[in-house]
Design an enzyme around this catalytic site. Sequence first.
Site, PDB file in Angstrom:
ATOM      1  N   ARG A 122       0.806  -1.234   0.000  1.00 33.98           N
ATOM      2  CA  ARG A 122       0.000   0.000   0.000  1.00 33.98           C
ATOM      3  C   ARG A 122       0.834   1.278   0.000  1.00 33.98           C
ATOM      4  NH1 ARG A 122      -2.835  -3.194   3.539  1.00 33.98           N
ATOM      5  NH2 ARG A 122      -4.635  -4.152   2.549  1.00 33.98           N
ATOM      6  N   LYS A 144       1.717  11.461 -10.827  1.00 39.48           N
ATOM      7  CA  LYS A 144       0.812  10.577 -11.578  1.00 39.48           C
ATOM      8  C   LYS A 144       1.586   9.329 -11.976  1.00 39.48           C
ATOM      9  CE  LYS A 144      -2.488  13.813 -13.635  1.00 39.48           C
ATOM     10  NZ  LYS A 144      -3.080  14.268 -14.908  1.00 39.48           N
ATOM     11  N   GLU A 186       7.559  19.757 -24.671  1.00 45.05           N
ATOM     12  CA  GLU A 186       6.916  19.990 -23.367  1.00 45.05           C
ATOM     13  C   GLU A 186       7.534  21.212 -22.672  1.00 45.05           C
ATOM     14  OE1 GLU A 186       4.278  18.222 -22.463  1.00 45.05           O
ATOM     15  OE2 GLU A 186       4.449  16.228 -23.394  1.00 45.05           O
ATOM     16  N   LYS A 227       5.855  23.248 -13.449  1.00 43.04           N
ATOM     17  CA  LYS A 227       4.963  22.123 -13.160  1.00 43.04           C
ATOM     18  C   LYS A 227       4.759  21.986 -11.655  1.00 43.04           C
ATOM     19  CE  LYS A 227       3.588  17.438 -14.110  1.00 43.04           C
ATOM     20  NZ  LYS A 227       3.715  16.217 -14.885  1.00 43.04           N
ATOM     21  N   GLU A 237      -5.769  17.520 -10.067  1.00 42.97           N
ATOM     22  CA  GLU A 237      -6.365  18.014 -11.307  1.00 42.97           C
ATOM     23  C   GLU A 237      -7.859  18.292 -11.187  1.00 42.97           C
ATOM     24  OE1 GLU A 237      -4.675  16.357 -14.831  1.00 42.97           O
ATOM     25  OE2 GLU A 237      -6.302  17.109 -16.098  1.00 42.97           O
ATOM     26  N   ARG A 241      -4.494  22.275 -12.844  1.00 41.17           N
ATOM     27  CA  ARG A 241      -3.534  21.303 -13.411  1.00 41.17           C
ATOM     28  C   ARG A 241      -3.865  20.975 -14.866  1.00 41.17           C
ATOM     29  NH1 ARG A 241      -0.593  16.067 -10.477  1.00 41.17           N
ATOM     30  NH2 ARG A 241       0.590  15.474 -12.317  1.00 41.17           N
ATOM     31  N   ASN A 245      -2.391  20.364 -20.054  1.00 42.49           N
ATOM     32  CA  ASN A 245      -2.861  19.680 -21.260  1.00 42.49           C
ATOM     33  C   ASN A 245      -2.859  20.580 -22.499  1.00 42.49           C
ATOM     34  OD1 ASN A 245      -3.327  17.231 -19.920  1.00 42.49           O
ATOM     35  ND2 ASN A 245      -5.268  18.015 -19.148  1.00 42.49           N
ATOM     36  N   HIS A 248      -2.528  19.088 -25.861  1.00 46.70           N
ATOM     37  CA  HIS A 248      -2.706  17.645 -25.697  1.00 46.70           C
ATOM     38  C   HIS A 248      -4.055  17.130 -26.173  1.00 46.70           C
ATOM     39  CE1 HIS A 248       1.029  17.923 -23.536  1.00 46.70           C
ATOM     40  NE2 HIS A 248       1.041  16.629 -23.261  1.00 46.70           N
ATOM     41  N   HIS A 252      -3.276  14.161 -28.276  1.00 45.63           N
ATOM     42  CA  HIS A 252      -3.735  12.813 -27.950  1.00 45.63           C
ATOM     43  C   HIS A 252      -4.607  12.238 -29.063  1.00 45.63           C
ATOM     44  CE1 HIS A 252      -3.138  13.454 -23.332  1.00 45.63           C
ATOM     45  NE2 HIS A 252      -2.077  12.904 -23.880  1.00 45.63           N
ATOM     46  N   HIS A 267       5.068  10.930 -28.676  1.00 52.59           N
ATOM     47  CA  HIS A 267       4.171  11.819 -27.931  1.00 52.59           C
ATOM     48  C   HIS A 267       4.527  13.307 -28.086  1.00 52.59           C
ATOM     49  CE1 HIS A 267       1.582  13.341 -24.780  1.00 52.59           C
ATOM     50  NE2 HIS A 267       2.634  13.880 -24.202  1.00 52.59           N
TER      51      HIS A 267
HETATM   52  P1  NAD Z   1      10.271   6.103 -22.665  1.00 57.73           P
HETATM   53  O1  NAD Z   1      10.383   5.871 -21.214  1.00 57.73           O
HETATM   54  O2  NAD Z   1       9.773   4.992 -23.497  1.00 57.73           O
HETATM   55  O3  NAD Z   1      11.691   6.577 -23.193  1.00 57.73           O
HETATM   56  C1  NAD Z   1      11.869   6.816 -24.583  1.00 57.73           C
HETATM   57  C2  NAD Z   1      13.008   5.954 -25.145  1.00 57.73           C
HETATM   58  O4  NAD Z   1      14.244   6.503 -24.745  1.00 57.73           O
HETATM   59  C3  NAD Z   1      12.991   4.513 -24.644  1.00 57.73           C
HETATM   60  O5  NAD Z   1      13.385   3.689 -25.697  1.00 57.73           O
HETATM   61  C4  NAD Z   1      14.067   4.524 -23.560  1.00 57.73           C
HETATM   62  O6  NAD Z   1      14.652   3.252 -23.394  1.00 57.73           O
HETATM   63  C5  NAD Z   1      15.037   5.510 -24.111  1.00 57.73           C
HETATM   64  N1  NAD Z   1      15.860   6.223 -23.145  1.00 57.73           N
HETATM   65  C6  NAD Z   1      15.474   6.823 -21.993  1.00 57.73           C
HETATM   66  N2  NAD Z   1      16.494   7.481 -21.452  1.00 57.73           N
HETATM   67  C7  NAD Z   1      17.549   7.310 -22.266  1.00 57.73           C
HETATM   68  C8  NAD Z   1      18.894   7.782 -22.266  1.00 57.73           C
HETATM   69  N3  NAD Z   1      19.352   8.605 -21.307  1.00 57.73           N
HETATM   70  N4  NAD Z   1      19.701   7.390 -23.273  1.00 57.73           N
HETATM   71  C9  NAD Z   1      19.239   6.605 -24.279  1.00 57.73           C
HETATM   72  N5  NAD Z   1      17.984   6.158 -24.360  1.00 57.73           N
HETATM   73  C10 NAD Z   1      17.157   6.505 -23.357  1.00 57.73           C
HETATM   74  O7  NAD Z   1       9.337   7.346 -23.007  1.00 57.73           O
HETATM   75  P2  NAD Z   1       9.318   8.860 -22.481  1.00 57.73           P
HETATM   76  O8  NAD Z   1       9.147   9.680 -23.684  1.00 57.73           O
HETATM   77  O9  NAD Z   1      10.439   9.156 -21.573  1.00 57.73           O
HETATM   78  O10 NAD Z   1       7.981   8.873 -21.614  1.00 57.73           O
HETATM   79  C11 NAD Z   1       6.738   8.562 -22.207  1.00 57.73           C
HETATM   80  C12 NAD Z   1       5.834   8.003 -21.150  1.00 57.73           C
HETATM   81  O11 NAD Z   1       5.651   8.968 -20.123  1.00 57.73           O
HETATM   82  C13 NAD Z   1       4.444   7.660 -21.659  1.00 57.73           C
HETATM   83  O12 NAD Z   1       4.081   6.373 -21.203  1.00 57.73           O
HETATM   84  C14 NAD Z   1       3.545   8.706 -21.025  1.00 57.73           C
HETATM   85  O13 NAD Z   1       2.250   8.231 -20.765  1.00 57.73           O
HETATM   86  C15 NAD Z   1       4.285   9.008 -19.761  1.00 57.73           C
HETATM   87  N6  NAD Z   1       3.997  10.326 -19.195  1.00 57.73           N
HETATM   88  C16 NAD Z   1       3.630  10.397 -17.891  1.00 57.73           C
HETATM   89  C17 NAD Z   1       3.376  11.625 -17.309  1.00 57.73           C
HETATM   90  C18 NAD Z   1       3.037  11.706 -15.856  1.00 57.73           C
HETATM   91  O14 NAD Z   1       2.683  12.770 -15.373  1.00 57.73           O
HETATM   92  N7  NAD Z   1       3.145  10.626 -15.115  1.00 57.73           N
HETATM   93  C19 NAD Z   1       3.488  12.805 -18.059  1.00 57.73           C
HETATM   94  C20 NAD Z   1       3.874  12.695 -19.391  1.00 57.73           C
HETATM   95  C21 NAD Z   1       4.127  11.463 -19.953  1.00 57.73           C
HETATM   96 ZN    ZN Z   2       2.736  15.440 -22.758  1.00 52.21          ZN
END
Ligand code: NAD
Ligand code: ZN
Length: 367
Positions: A122, A144, A186, A227, A237, A241, A245, A248, A252, A267
């Site tokens: 938990r 999140k 972003e 942020k 949110e 918050r 978006n 987005h 999206h 993305h």
């Molecule tokens: P990701 O984690 O898939 O990373 C992108 C790619 O880069 C992957 O192939 C990863 O292995 C590679 N990578 C990461 N760091 C690296 C480094 N230093 N050197 C080489 N390669 C590296 O994707 P992302 O773009 O980082 O994140 C996208 C995800 O984040 C989505 O699932 C999205 O839903 C989520 N997200 C969450 C929030 C939140 O508030 N929680 C906000 C925005 C996005």
């Molecule tokens: Zn985003």
Amino acid sequence: DAAAVRVELGERSYDILIGAGLIAAAGACVRRLAPGAACAIVTDANVAALHLAELERSLREAGVRYSAVIIPPGEQSKSYGVFAKVCDDILAARLERGDLVIALGGGVIGDLAGFAAASIRRGMRFVQIPTSLLAQVDSSVGGKTGINSEHGKNLIGAFHQPSLVLADADALATLPLREFRAGYAEIVKYGLIGDAPFFAWLETHWRGVFAGGPDRVHAIATSCRAKAAIVGRDERESGERALLNLGHTFGHALERINHYDGERLVHGEAVSVGLALAFRFCARVGLCEGADADRVEAHLREVGLPTRIADIPGLALDADQMLDAMRQDKKVERGALTFVLARAIGDCFVAKSVEAAEVRAFLEAEL
Ligand code: NAD
Ligand code: ZN
């Protein structure tokens, strides 16, 4: 080249440290945060190959006991199956409630490991070590966490704040340029939402942000501060918050129509097109100056990001498909389209009921 940003959430407040060499310093930071605690590192195979050894060395030198769970890279890992494996591996390492989960990777790892930390016993404490630009400026901040369901992205999850975020600006040296650019969209978003001087600074300093060094640290810290301020006022949110978006709702929808095919569209690229569309929409309805929309588009194009639906290779769509996809967004309430709109660069607001007909007319003109 270092900065610190505090996320103010009462007893759950935490620091985001931004700077060079933070993976190497992680062991000492973790020991200070949780003396005597053991750690489970969760990372993906790409990041493990590049940065795990350095983190492990730092933990060893600080005398912190650790184990590592390595999962396949990519969005597909935000699944029930991988989630179960991560939880079981952490339990198998005999971690207890006071121990720490460390998320080392991009947003996929942060969301997945954070949700595991929220769920195991938990709630275990966790530390984010974001290694993608998107994770450093966005997903690692704000609490999140979650995974995807066949019904949609991020539909299974929890709010669970980290205890510490370590954003190592040097770790981005190994990130592919396309991923870096996507995260940069972003950063632009924060300027557009509420900080016109920051947007103007990006227009003149973006090369430094891409190159690394103090400009990169400044851009990441300014983004995290923006942020953190919003999350501090509206963690769950219920209002403000939603500003995050911006771009987005369109973005999206594009990702959904594209079936999340990351070869074609990642993305941040969808967000870039979405930001440009949002500003052009606002210019069209007379809310902001056309010159502002032009400036937004020019900057995104200058750094190499897409700004038009036609920039996305081989994605065929019409206005009705876009509207349908926008209505499926989980942020849409009872049919009314909620949009973040702009009066100017740095002056955005949440509009609760945007006329679908107006959006359709705009999209038809765009396509
Ligand atoms: P990701 O984690 O898939 O990373 C992108 C790619 O880069 C992957 O192939 C990863 O292995 C590679 N990578 C990461 N760091 C690296 C480094 N230093 N050197 C080489 N390669 C590296 O994707 P992302 O773009 O980082 O994140 C996208 C995800 O984040 C989505 O699932 C999205 O839903 C989520 N997200 C969450 C929030 C939140 O508030 N929680 C906000 C925005 C996005
Ligand atoms: Zn985003």
